[in-house]
Write a protein that holds these residues in place. Structure first.
Motif, PDB file in Angstrom:
ATOM      1  N   GLY A  56      79.198 -39.082  15.674  1.00  0.00           N
ATOM      2  CA  GLY A  56      79.451 -38.869  14.255  1.00  0.00           C
ATOM      3  C   GLY A  56      79.436 -37.381  13.960  1.00  0.00           C
ATOM      4  N   ALA A  57      79.311 -37.031  12.695  1.00  0.00           N
ATOM      5  CA  ALA A  57      79.323 -35.628  12.302  1.00  0.00           C
ATOM      6  C   ALA A  57      77.986 -34.967  12.648  1.00  0.00           C
ATOM      7  N   ILE A  58      78.062 -33.793  13.280  1.00  0.00           N
ATOM      8  CA  ILE A  58      76.857 -33.022  13.599  1.00  0.00           C
ATOM      9  C   ILE A  58      77.126 -31.547  13.306  1.00  0.00           C
ATOM     10  N   SER A  59      76.079 -30.782  13.184  1.00  0.00           N
ATOM     11  CA  SER A  59      76.228 -29.360  12.874  1.00  0.00           C
ATOM     12  C   SER A  59      76.547 -28.569  14.139  1.00  0.00           C
ATOM     13  N   MET A  60      77.130 -27.391  13.948  1.00  0.00           N
ATOM     14  CA  MET A  60      77.410 -26.513  15.094  1.00  0.00           C
ATOM     15  C   MET A  60      76.115 -26.096  15.774  1.00  0.00           C
ATOM     16  N   ARG A  61      75.078 -25.880  14.980  1.00  0.00           N
ATOM     17  CA  ARG A  61      73.782 -25.505  15.580  1.00  0.00           C
ATOM     18  C   ARG A  61      73.257 -26.615  16.492  1.00  0.00           C
ATOM     19  N   GLU A  62      73.449 -27.866  16.076  1.00  0.00           N
ATOM     20  CA  GLU A  62      73.012 -28.989  16.905  1.00  0.00           C
ATOM     21  C   GLU A  62      73.853 -29.076  18.179  1.00  0.00           C
ATOM     22  N   VAL A  63      75.149 -28.816  18.070  1.00  0.00           N
ATOM     23  CA  VAL A  63      76.002 -28.799  19.265  1.00  0.00           C
ATOM     24  C   VAL A  63      75.499 -27.722  20.223  1.00  0.00           C
ATOM     25  N   ALA A  64      75.237 -26.516  19.707  1.00  0.00           N
ATOM     26  CA  ALA A  64      74.741 -25.420  20.547  1.00  0.00           C
ATOM     27  C   ALA A  64      73.437 -25.811  21.239  1.00  0.00           C
ATOM     28  N   ARG A  65      72.549 -26.481  20.506  1.00  0.00           N
ATOM     29  CA  ARG A  65      71.288 -26.924  21.100  1.00  0.00           C
ATOM     30  C   ARG A  65      71.528 -27.931  22.228  1.00  0.00           C
ATOM     31  N   ARG A  66      72.442 -28.876  21.982  1.00  0.00           N
ATOM     32  CA  ARG A  66      72.705 -29.933  22.975  1.00  0.00           C
ATOM     33  C   ARG A  66      73.366 -29.409  24.245  1.00  0.00           C
TER      34      ARG A  66
END
Length: 119
Positions: free
Chosen positions: A64-74
């Protein structure tokens, strides 16, 4: 399961596919949805779908929708690099931006292309 088909095809092939879909629609025939992304060459596809960008898509798949910061963390990368990659994926229509963040609306990616003998 929603699959994004990634293809390498010429502009003529893309236009031919679009014309066939248009004719089918005019004739009242319901065409199956073709969730595809076409590139003119292997090099262009590889520039857009480079390994680090494919890793971004992998962690976004089905989330689903996630933030860019969360993508960077993952993906365990710095925000600036991920931001640049996400912006490129957005410009090329691979992912979408929503009010809630960024989203890759597919469950999987299928890449199809042919390799022919050199002329």
């Amino acid at each position: 399961m929603t699959t994004l088909k990634v293809k390498i095809e010429t502009l003529e092939e893309t236009l031919s596919r679009a014309a066939k879909a248009w004719k089918s629609a005019e004739a009242g025939q319901e065409a199956a949805a073709d969730e595809s992304l076409a590139f003119a060459s292997w090099d262009l596809m590889h520039r857009v779908l480079a390994p680090k960008r494919l890793e971004i898509l992998r962690v976004m798949t089905g989330q689903g929708a996630i933030s860019m910061r969360e993508v960077a963390r993952r993906v365990d990368r710095d925000f600036k690099g991920v931001h640049a990659d996400v912006e490129l994926l957005l410009r090329n229509g691979v992912i979408d931006r929503t009010a809630d963040g960024i989203v890759f609306p597919y469950d999987r990616i299928h890449v199809e292309f042919d390799i022919e003998a050199a002329a």
